[in-house]
Write a protein that holds these residues in place. Structure first.
Motif, short mmCIF file in Angstrom:
data_model
loop_
_atom_site.label_atom_id
_atom_site.label_comp_id
_atom_site.label_asym_id
_atom_site.label_seq_id
_atom_site.Cartn_x
_atom_site.Cartn_y
_atom_site.Cartn_z
N PHE A 119 0.86 -1.18 0.00
CA PHE A 119 0.00 0.00 0.00
C PHE A 119 0.90 1.24 0.00
O PHE A 119 1.88 1.29 0.73
CB PHE A 119 -0.88 0.04 1.26
N ALA A 120 0.58 2.23 -0.83
CA ALA A 120 1.34 3.49 -0.83
C ALA A 120 0.78 4.39 0.28
O ALA A 120 -0.40 4.31 0.60
CB ALA A 120 1.19 4.18 -2.17
N VAL A 121 1.65 5.25 0.83
CA VAL A 121 1.19 6.18 1.86
C VAL A 121 0.90 7.53 1.19
O VAL A 121 1.77 8.12 0.57
CB VAL A 121 2.26 6.36 2.96
N GLU A 122 -0.34 7.98 1.28
CA GLU A 122 -0.74 9.25 0.67
C GLU A 122 -1.08 10.26 1.76
O GLU A 122 -1.48 9.88 2.86
CB GLU A 122 -1.98 9.05 -0.22
N GLU A 123 -0.94 11.54 1.41
CA GLU A 123 -1.29 12.59 2.36
C GLU A 123 -2.20 13.61 1.70
O GLU A 123 -2.20 13.74 0.47
CB GLU A 123 -0.03 13.28 2.87
N THR A 158 -13.82 27.10 4.01
CA THR A 158 -12.98 25.91 4.09
C THR A 158 -13.26 25.32 5.47
O THR A 158 -13.93 25.94 6.29
CB THR A 158 -11.47 26.24 3.95
N LEU A 159 -12.76 24.12 5.72
CA LEU A 159 -13.04 23.46 6.99
C LEU A 159 -11.85 22.59 7.38
O LEU A 159 -10.98 22.32 6.56
CB LEU A 159 -14.31 22.60 6.84
N LEU A 160 -11.80 22.20 8.66
CA LEU A 160 -10.78 21.24 9.09
C LEU A 160 -11.33 19.86 8.79
O LEU A 160 -12.45 19.55 9.19
CB LEU A 160 -10.49 21.41 10.58
N ARG A 161 -10.57 19.06 8.08
CA ARG A 161 -11.13 17.78 7.63
C ARG A 161 -11.63 16.96 8.81
O ARG A 161 -10.98 16.89 9.86
CB ARG A 161 -10.11 17.00 6.79
N THR A 162 -12.80 16.35 8.65
CA THR A 162 -13.42 15.61 9.75
C THR A 162 -13.06 14.13 9.69
O THR A 162 -13.39 13.38 10.59
CB THR A 162 -14.95 15.74 9.69
N HIS A 163 -12.42 13.71 8.61
CA HIS A 163 -11.94 12.33 8.46
C HIS A 163 -10.85 12.31 7.40
O HIS A 163 -10.58 13.34 6.76
CB HIS A 163 -13.09 11.35 8.12
N THR A 164 -10.18 11.16 7.25
CA THR A 164 -9.11 11.09 6.25
C THR A 164 -9.66 10.69 4.87
O THR A 164 -8.91 10.62 3.90
CB THR A 164 -8.01 10.09 6.68
N SER A 165 -10.98 10.48 4.79
CA SER A 165 -11.57 10.05 3.51
C SER A 165 -11.34 11.03 2.35
O SER A 165 -11.25 10.58 1.20
CB SER A 165 -13.06 9.76 3.69
N PRO A 166 -11.23 12.37 2.56
CA PRO A 166 -10.94 13.23 1.41
C PRO A 166 -9.64 12.86 0.68
O PRO A 166 -9.50 13.17 -0.52
CB PRO A 166 -10.85 14.64 2.01
N VAL A 167 -8.73 12.18 1.37
CA VAL A 167 -7.49 11.78 0.69
C VAL A 167 -7.80 10.72 -0.39
O VAL A 167 -7.13 10.66 -1.42
CB VAL A 167 -6.42 11.27 1.69
N GLN A 168 -8.86 9.92 -0.16
CA GLN A 168 -9.31 8.98 -1.21
C GLN A 168 -9.61 9.76 -2.49
O GLN A 168 -9.18 9.40 -3.58
CB GLN A 168 -10.64 8.32 -0.83
N ILE A 169 -10.39 10.85 -2.32
CA ILE A 169 -10.83 11.65 -3.47
C ILE A 169 -9.63 12.26 -4.18
O ILE A 169 -9.48 12.16 -5.40
CB ILE A 169 -11.81 12.76 -3.01
N ARG A 170 -8.73 12.87 -3.39
CA ARG A 170 -7.55 13.51 -3.99
C ARG A 170 -6.68 12.50 -4.73
O ARG A 170 -6.15 12.79 -5.79
CB ARG A 170 -6.72 14.22 -2.90
N THR A 171 -6.54 11.31 -4.15
CA THR A 171 -5.69 10.30 -4.78
C THR A 171 -6.33 9.81 -6.08
O THR A 171 -5.66 9.67 -7.11
CB THR A 171 -5.44 9.12 -3.82
N MET A 172 -7.64 9.56 -6.06
CA MET A 172 -8.30 9.08 -7.28
C MET A 172 -8.24 10.15 -8.38
O MET A 172 -8.09 9.82 -9.55
CB MET A 172 -9.74 8.67 -6.97
N MET A 181 -3.85 2.34 -1.45
CA MET A 181 -3.24 3.39 -0.62
C MET A 181 -3.75 3.39 0.82
O MET A 181 -4.85 2.91 1.09
CB MET A 181 -3.54 4.78 -1.22
N ILE A 182 -2.92 3.94 1.69
CA ILE A 182 -3.41 4.30 3.02
C ILE A 182 -3.13 5.79 3.22
O ILE A 182 -2.21 6.33 2.60
CB ILE A 182 -2.76 3.50 4.18
N ALA A 183 -3.95 6.42 4.06
CA ALA A 183 -3.75 7.85 4.37
C ALA A 183 -3.80 8.02 5.88
O ALA A 183 -4.88 8.03 6.45
CB ALA A 183 -4.81 8.69 3.70
N PRO A 184 -2.65 8.10 6.52
CA PRO A 184 -2.64 8.36 7.95
C PRO A 184 -2.68 9.86 8.20
O PRO A 184 -2.12 10.61 7.40
CB PRO A 184 -1.28 7.80 8.41
#
Ligand code: PHE
Length: 331
Positions: A119-123, A158-172, A181-184
């Motif tokens: 799994f790649a590490v994404e931010e 804008t907002l402070l992210r409430t979960h790491t799920s937006p990284v899914q969107i950015r990566t796709m 991928m994983i996004a810690p």
């Protein structure tokens, strides 16, 4: 009598003792004070000489006491300075080393596990926008998670992210399939009690491939193996649940690590502990990023919850109090 007092003062070698001598001579019931009281009984003509003599004695004693006090105070200061002296050139042989914070340690363990599975590490950014945090994840406008009560919004929407799920969107959006991928990272919610802090950590995972062959069985296999790696020989169960971005969705429980499933306070006498959320990626999410026709799974977990279960930490807030006694236990 005067000589005796002066001698005593001369021989005195500490401040407490000097004070005792002062009280014994010049205090309310002191020997010299009492001599003054005798004045009343002295006949008139002798009174003056008697008083003069007493005053001289008093002055001599006072002076001797004052002088001695200065000497003894100086000595006491010398002793204090000597005993508190710090030799800045001395070499310290005691090595004190730091410890990794349990949240970081747990995060690293999870990251390493998934890196070994390729799994790649994404931010992604901590300050997100509505599209990445909600809209593209199929969270409808009326969804309660969008409420001001739950989300930290900035003035510019804008907002402070409430979960790491937006990284899914950015990566796709920025990469193409296959994605693994994983996004810690840090996430934020307006919550504060024994089980919630306004800032905490999540690890998100996303796997997407072309075609429709990614199934719930793949997800289940990866998670069961992972949970055994983290918690040892526990039972794992999948409970149907709902997330806007996955369909079907499940919450995953492990048998209670404290009571081994018999029921205790930590598991609210259910024998089970909820540890993560997961599901098959909803087609509406794929639509938002131009991934129609692909298939995938995702899951997300709270790192603090894992750290607390692994290390038997009772109060989530203690992880953020910066008390070095807590961290000291993890050396
Ligand atoms: N984002 C979800 C949460 O914060 C967790 C989750 C991630 C659930 C991915 C399913 C899939 O609770």
């Amino acid at each position: 009598m005067l000589d005796e007092i002066l001698n005593k003062i001369q021989e005195c070698n500490n401040l407490d003792q000097l004070e005792t001598i002062r009280v014994e001579t010049l205090g309310k019931k002191g020997s010299l004070t009492q001599e003054f009281a005798k004045m009343k009984t002295i006949p008139g003509p002798e009174k003056k000489a008697f008083a003069e003599n007493l005053n001289k004695q008093k002055a001599a004693v006072t002076e001797a006491l004052d002088e001695k006090k200065v000497v003894l105070e100086k000595e006491a200061l010398e002793i204090k300075l000597q005993s508190e002296k710090i030799d800045v050139t001395r070499f310290n042989n005691e090595l004190s080393c730091g410890a990794t914070h349990p949240v970081v340690e747990t995060m690293n363990r999870i990251i390493t596990y998934f890196q070994n599975l390729n799994f790649a590490v994404e931010e992604g950014p901590l300050v997100e926008d509505d599209f990445h945090n909600f809209e593209a994840l199929n969270l409808p406008k009326y969804h309660p998670a969008r409420d001001m009560q739950d989300t930290f919004y900035n003035k510019d929407y804008t907002l402070l992210r409430t979960h790491t799920s937006p990284v899914q969107i950015r990566t796709m959006l920025s990469q193409s399939t296959p994605i693994r991928m994983i996004a810690p990272g840090t996430v934020f919610r307006r919550d504060f009690d024994i089980t919630h802090t306004p800032m905490f950590h999540q690890i998100e995972a996303l796997v997407v491939e072309d075609g429709d062959h990614i199934s719930f069985a793949n997800l289940k296999h990866v998670l069961v193996e992972f949970l055994h790696h983290m918690f040892g020989d526990v039972d794992v169960r999948f409970r149907p649940s709902f997330f806007p971005f996955t369909e079907p969705s499940a919450e995953v429980d492990i048998s209670c690590v404290f009571c081994k499933g018999d029921g205790c306070r930590v598991c609210s006498h259910t024998g089970w502990l909820e540890v993560l959320g997961c599901g098959i990626v909803d087609q509406n999410v794929f639509k938002a990023v131009g991934y129609e026709g692909k298939s995938g799974y995702a899951f997300g977990l709270g790192v603090e919850r894992f750290a607390m279960l692994i290390h038997s930490i009772g109060d989530l807030r203690s992880l953020f109090e910066s008390d070095t006694r807590l961290i000291g236990q993890f050396k």
